[in-house]
Design a protein around this motif. Structure first.
Motif, mmCIF file in Angstrom:
data_model
loop_
_atom_site.group_PDB
_atom_site.id
_atom_site.type_symbol
_atom_site.label_atom_id
_atom_site.label_comp_id
_atom_site.label_asym_id
_atom_site.label_seq_id
_atom_site.Cartn_x
_atom_site.Cartn_y
_atom_site.Cartn_z
ATOM 1 N N THR A 358 27.429 36.251 2.674
ATOM 2 C CA THR A 358 28.077 35.361 1.906
ATOM 3 C C THR A 358 28.877 34.436 2.497
ATOM 4 O OG1 THR A 358 29.480 37.464 1.688
ATOM 5 C CG2 THR A 358 28.180 37.006 -0.331
ATOM 6 N N PRO A 359 29.177 33.138 1.851
ATOM 7 C CA PRO A 359 29.917 32.049 2.544
ATOM 8 C C PRO A 359 31.204 32.267 2.345
ATOM 9 C CG PRO A 359 28.618 31.171 0.819
ATOM 10 C CD PRO A 359 27.999 32.744 0.767
ATOM 11 N N GLU A 360 31.485 32.833 1.330
ATOM 12 C CA GLU A 360 33.128 33.026 0.756
ATOM 13 C C GLU A 360 33.006 34.379 0.365
ATOM 14 O OE1 GLU A 360 33.383 28.463 -0.912
ATOM 15 O OE2 GLU A 360 33.347 30.211 -2.444
ATOM 16 N N VAL A 361 34.475 34.982 0.699
ATOM 17 C CA VAL A 361 35.076 36.195 0.365
ATOM 18 C C VAL A 361 36.416 36.111 -0.141
ATOM 19 C CG1 VAL A 361 35.548 38.365 1.319
ATOM 20 C CG2 VAL A 361 33.690 37.157 2.150
ATOM 21 N N GLU A 362 36.538 36.784 -1.379
ATOM 22 C CA GLU A 362 37.926 36.716 -2.054
ATOM 23 C C GLU A 362 38.549 38.113 -1.560
ATOM 24 O OE1 GLU A 362 36.061 36.011 -6.038
ATOM 25 O OE2 GLU A 362 37.837 34.751 -6.409
ATOM 26 N N LEU A 363 39.917 37.930 -1.383
ATOM 27 C CA LEU A 363 40.910 38.710 -1.409
ATOM 28 C C LEU A 363 41.421 39.255 -2.821
ATOM 29 C CD1 LEU A 363 42.293 40.901 0.663
ATOM 30 C CD2 LEU A 363 44.149 39.141 0.904
ATOM 31 N N VAL A 364 41.077 40.500 -3.289
ATOM 32 C CA VAL A 364 41.405 40.643 -4.540
ATOM 33 C C VAL A 364 42.314 41.822 -4.853
ATOM 34 C CG1 VAL A 364 39.437 39.530 -5.475
ATOM 35 C CG2 VAL A 364 39.265 42.113 -5.066
ATOM 36 N N ASN A 365 43.045 41.901 -6.075
ATOM 37 C CA ASN A 365 44.074 42.867 -6.389
ATOM 38 C C ASN A 365 43.786 43.471 -7.587
ATOM 39 O OD1 ASN A 365 46.654 44.124 -6.401
ATOM 40 N ND2 ASN A 365 47.408 42.383 -7.752
ATOM 41 N N THR A 366 43.787 45.058 -7.474
ATOM 42 C CA THR A 366 43.523 45.944 -8.468
ATOM 43 C C THR A 366 44.737 46.604 -9.072
ATOM 44 O OG1 THR A 366 42.545 47.307 -7.283
ATOM 45 C CG2 THR A 366 40.967 45.836 -8.346
ATOM 46 N N ALA A 367 46.047 46.318 -8.461
ATOM 47 C CA ALA A 367 47.113 47.323 -8.575
ATOM 48 C C ALA A 367 47.730 46.939 -9.973
ATOM 49 C CB ALA A 367 48.182 47.057 -7.800
ATOM 50 N N PRO A 368 47.819 47.853 -10.961
ATOM 51 C CA PRO A 368 48.476 47.807 -12.246
ATOM 52 C C PRO A 368 50.099 47.450 -12.135
ATOM 53 C CG PRO A 368 47.481 49.813 -12.158
ATOM 54 C CD PRO A 368 47.495 49.432 -10.869
ATOM 55 N N TYR A 369 50.664 46.760 -12.943
ATOM 56 C CA TYR A 369 52.246 46.519 -12.714
ATOM 57 C C TYR A 369 52.982 46.717 -14.050
ATOM 58 C CZ TYR A 369 51.082 42.226 -15.376
ATOM 59 O OH TYR A 369 50.555 41.474 -16.180
ATOM 60 N N PRO A 370 53.935 47.589 -13.992
ATOM 61 C CA PRO A 370 54.516 48.239 -12.798
ATOM 62 C C PRO A 370 53.275 49.195 -12.309
ATOM 63 C CG PRO A 370 56.398 48.332 -14.558
ATOM 64 C CD PRO A 370 54.763 47.871 -15.138
ATOM 65 N N PHE A 371 53.541 49.799 -11.125
ATOM 66 C CA PHE A 371 52.854 50.601 -10.500
ATOM 67 C C PHE A 371 53.207 51.892 -10.623
ATOM 68 C CE2 PHE A 371 50.799 52.729 -6.850
ATOM 69 C CZ PHE A 371 49.536 52.412 -7.076
ATOM 70 N N PRO A 372 52.237 52.799 -10.968
ATOM 71 C CA PRO A 372 50.908 52.931 -11.013
ATOM 72 C C PRO A 372 50.541 52.806 -12.410
ATOM 73 C CG PRO A 372 51.599 55.246 -10.775
ATOM 74 C CD PRO A 372 52.951 54.210 -10.809
ATOM 75 N N ASP A 373 51.192 53.030 -13.529
ATOM 76 C CA ASP A 373 50.765 53.146 -14.929
ATOM 77 C C ASP A 373 50.764 51.938 -15.773
ATOM 78 O OD1 ASP A 373 49.737 55.853 -14.379
ATOM 79 O OD2 ASP A 373 51.962 56.483 -14.704
ATOM 80 N N GLY A 374 50.848 50.641 -15.528
ATOM 81 C CA GLY A 374 51.426 49.468 -15.926
ATOM 82 C C GLY A 374 50.186 48.741 -16.490
ATOM 83 N N ASN A 375 50.352 47.448 -16.740
ATOM 84 C CA ASN A 375 49.221 46.728 -17.153
ATOM 85 C C ASN A 375 48.058 46.461 -15.982
ATOM 86 O OD1 ASN A 375 50.771 45.991 -19.518
ATOM 87 N ND2 ASN A 375 51.899 44.578 -18.168
ATOM 88 N N ALA A 376 46.833 46.269 -16.360
ATOM 89 C CA ALA A 376 46.115 45.938 -15.197
ATOM 90 C C ALA A 376 46.332 44.577 -14.803
ATOM 91 C CB ALA A 376 44.562 46.178 -15.745
ATOM 92 N N PRO A 377 45.930 43.992 -13.728
ATOM 93 C CA PRO A 377 46.336 42.501 -13.456
ATOM 94 C C PRO A 377 45.221 41.971 -14.187
ATOM 95 C CG PRO A 377 45.216 43.822 -11.558
ATOM 96 C CD PRO A 377 45.609 44.733 -12.584
ATOM 97 N N GLY A 378 45.658 40.655 -14.789
ATOM 98 C CA GLY A 378 44.784 39.893 -15.314
ATOM 99 C C GLY A 378 44.017 38.693 -14.416
#
Ligand SMILES: *[C@@H]1O[C@H](CO)[C@@H](O)[C@H](O)[C@H]1NC(C)=O
Ligand SMILES: *[C@@H]1O[C@H](CO)[C@@H](O)[C@H](O)[C@H]1NC(C)=O
Ligand SMILES: *[C@@H]1O[C@H](CO)[C@@H](O)[C@H](O)[C@H]1NC(C)=O
Ligand SMILES: *[C@@H]1O[C@H](CO)[C@@H](O)[C@H](O)[C@H]1NC(C)=O
Ligand SMILES: *[C@@H]1O[C@H](CO)[C@@H](O)[C@H](O)[C@H]1NC(C)=O
Ligand SMILES: [Cu+2]
Length: 586
Positions: A358-378
């Motif tokens: 693949t020519p492009e790779v994204e660095l992504v984040n899946t941590a909810p906030y607040p951690f660990p039981d908060g909202n999923a990142p949008g």
């Protein structure tokens, strides 16, 4: 006289005085979450190239020998462009001069065994660019100015150079706090190579001062030890990534809420700052062209409260080689790395390892906030940056070696001479249910030290987290390894007992710590200065008050005044006031 009444009246006077002294301006008009999100959402991702911060050499080379130097690093107010389409933002940043100051500050490069002295100079104006709260324990200078004091996070150095929260100073050292020591700090750089960072640590202002930009990376190297490992090296292939989330007004100004969650107790303080925009090295969602080869990234989480659960969009693993200031004994391949606040991970990414090309790779984040039981990142906070992969122009001679570094100290609970309970409490306002403050062991920072380990000691700390959030626990000077965490059963009953007695042993903590045992991820099994403490769990950590790499005592008097501290590194918690003295004794 009833205490409460005196308290309220005194508080009102204090608020007025504080406002006058600090020259507080009227707060900006309230802005809605939607407006802030719209500003963030209007910024096209991956249009700014990832910058490298200027490098400042913390040594000089004379006749082939490295010798110590003295640096003057200033704190300046200036404008910084976070994104192509966002007007320039007023920030407080570090630099060798106002012109060269950056967000984050320059990366200071030190050598193991070569001491470095730094005069941290405050050139900040009379007024803060962000709101702050006079009702948390806070430095309030009588003659205005912005109090600061600079802590080298992860550093093994004498207490006089550790930046006690009470050792703050304003511009030109015009005014200083009660535990101020000296204008020039000395870092012996005796510890083994790794990544550290420097940031403000002023009493009650840390969250606002870091949000404004007072932070930067510090790397200790030792070519004799590190060169044989063969890891990717040099400016291009060994890079620091400083992650930080921020929210902005449409005019580019940094946004921090000036109304507290519980404003009749704390007019401004909120328990956690989360920004809509993810910045890396001071750019919103940047991109970095990389060659199809190996790179070393030293990832530092400099957010106030956001955790990151990082992964690469094409499933490539991170080869984790270290965490905080220490190497792992062996690299660990991990597809996900959770970075707590102020935690750092040292990883190698091999972009040639991708079969799909693949020519492009994204660095992504899946941590909810607040951690660990908060909202999923949008849509916004789930993205961090993008790598654009180009063919390699030269051969890649680097490698991920089978073995890295081993330290002298072993993680042996039986070596501990003492066990301590460290209990994390969050207090609510009974009337509104809003959070009012957080304490460790029910005590304030100003209360006498209760954690007084002996120099050279090994201790076991049982960290009992009675709050609903994960807290990144940070010790100054010492390092530690978590060995396990166990869930608390009968948590409500245990909480009630603790609220009454504040005594984990008498409340039968070991009977309650009978829930599921949670292991420590392999890539966190090294000597760390920050550890994630899971909510409703007791985390057992082996703490070493000695040089873990050699097993020797510190080569300076670690018992001197004003001592050290340990605290939660969610800055909004640290400021109110999840922080306690750590006083070493002989
Ligand atoms: C930016 O906008 C905010 C909100 O309207 C306002 O309070 C602030 O003064 C503005 N800043 C500048 C530098 O114009
Ligand atoms: C600011 O804080 C207040 C009090 O908690 C809250 O009502 C408001 O929604 C917050 N504003 C934003 C933009 O988050
Ligand atoms: C990080 O994200 C991955 C994938 O979503 C998940 O499997 C893992 O449990 C997460 N880690 C933590 C500690 O939440
Ligand atoms: C960054 O560190 C802060 C403070 O320790 C923590 O609250 C936050 O969750 C961390 N963020 C990430 C993305 O790891
Ligand atoms: C702790 O456990 C002992 C033995 O099970 C019991 O007698 C005692 O009442 C318990 N203490 C508390 C405070 O619950
Ligand atoms: Cu915390």
């Amino acid at each position: 006289m009833p205490d409460g009444m005196l308290g309220k009246a005194a508080l009102a006077v204090l608020l007025v005085l504080a406002g006058l002294a600090a020259g507080t301006r009227p707060p900006p008009p309230p802005v809605s979450e939607d407006t802030l999100e719209k500003v963030a959402g209007s910024l096209e991702m991956y249009v700014d190239r990832l910058p490298q911060m200027p490098k400042v050499r913390g040594y000089s080379v004379e006749r082939g020998r490295a010798t110590p130097v003295h640096l003057a690093v200033g704190m300046y107010q200036k404008k910084w462009k976070f994104h192509r389409d966002l007007p320039a933002t007023t920030v407080f940043v570090f630099g060798e001069s106002a012109e060269s100051a950056t967000f984050p500050g320059p990366t200071i490069e030190a050598l193991q065994g070569v001491p470095l002295s730094v005069t941290w100079e405050n050139h900040l104006p009379e007024n803060h660019i962000l709101p702050w709260d006079p009702t948390v324990p806070v430095a309030i200078p009588r003659h205005g100015g912005v109090p600061t004091v600079v802590h080298l996070h992860g550093g093994v150095h004498p207490p006089q150079s550790d930046a006690s929260a009470f050792a703050w100073f304003t511009a030109g050292f015009r005014e200083t706090g009660a535990k101020w020591t000296t204008p020039t700090y000395v870092y012996p750089n005796v510890q083994s190579p790794g990544v550290l960072w420097y940031h403000d640590h002023a009493l009650g202002l840390t969250r606002a001062n870091l949000l404004a930009g007072l932070l930067g990376a510090y790397v200790i190297r030792n070519p004799a030890v590190e060169w044989p490992l063969g890891l990717p090296c040099g400016d291009e292939f060994d890079r620091v990534l400083v992650l930080a989330d921020r929210s902005f007004y449409a005019n580019g100004s940094l946004y921090m809420n000036s109304t507290g969650d519980n404003p009749h107790v704390h007019p401004q303080w909120q328990p956690e700052y989360f920004g809509d925009v993810i910045t890396v090295n001071g750019k919103a969602w940047p991109f970095l062209p990389v060659a199809r080869r190996r790179y070393r990234f030293r990832v530092i989480n400099a957010s106030n409260a956001r955790y990151f659960n990082l992964s690469l969009s094409n499933g490539l693993p991170f080869h984790v080689v270290g965490s905080d200031t220490s190497y792992l004994a062996r690299p660990v391949a991990a597809t996900h790395v959770v970075v707590g606040v102020s935690e750092s991970f040292d990883v190698v990414i091999d972009f040639s390892d991708d079969e799909s090309n693949t020519p492009e790779v994204e660095l992504v984040n899946t941590a909810p906030y607040p951690f660990p039981d908060g909202n999923a990142p949008g849509r916004l906070s789930s993205k961090v940056m993008k790598f654009v992969i180009e063919p390699a122009k030269t051969r890649d001679h680097s490698r991920v070696p089978a073995r890295l570094l081993e330290y002298h100290a072993k993680v042996a609970e039986e070596e501990a001479t003492r066990k301590r309970y460290i209990v994390m409490y969050e207090y609510d306002d009974g009337a509104t249910g809003g959070p009012t403050h957080l304490y460790i062991n029910g005590k304030r920072l100003e209360d006498p030290a209760t954690e007084t380990p002996r120099v050279g000691a090994t201790e076991v700390w049982e960290v009992v987290n009675l709050t609903p959030d994960d807290h990144p626990l940070h010790l100054h000077l010492a390092t530690f390894q978590a060995v396990r965490a166990r869930g608390l059963v009968g948590l409500d009953e245990f909480r009630r007992c603790m609220a009454r007695l504040n005594d984990a042993a008498r409340c039968n903590v070991s009977q309650h710590a009978a829930g599921d045992a949670v292991g420590v991820p392999e890539h966190e099994r090294t000597w760390k200065n920050v550890g994630k403490m899971a909510p409703g769990h007791v985390t057992t950590a082996v703490v070493k008050f000695l040089m873990v790499d050699t097993g020797e005592d510190y080569p300076f008097d670690a018992t001197a005044e004003p001592g050290y501290v340990y605290h939660c590194h969610i800055l909004d918690h640290e400021d109110n006031a999840m922080i306690r003295p750590l006083k070493l004794i002989r």
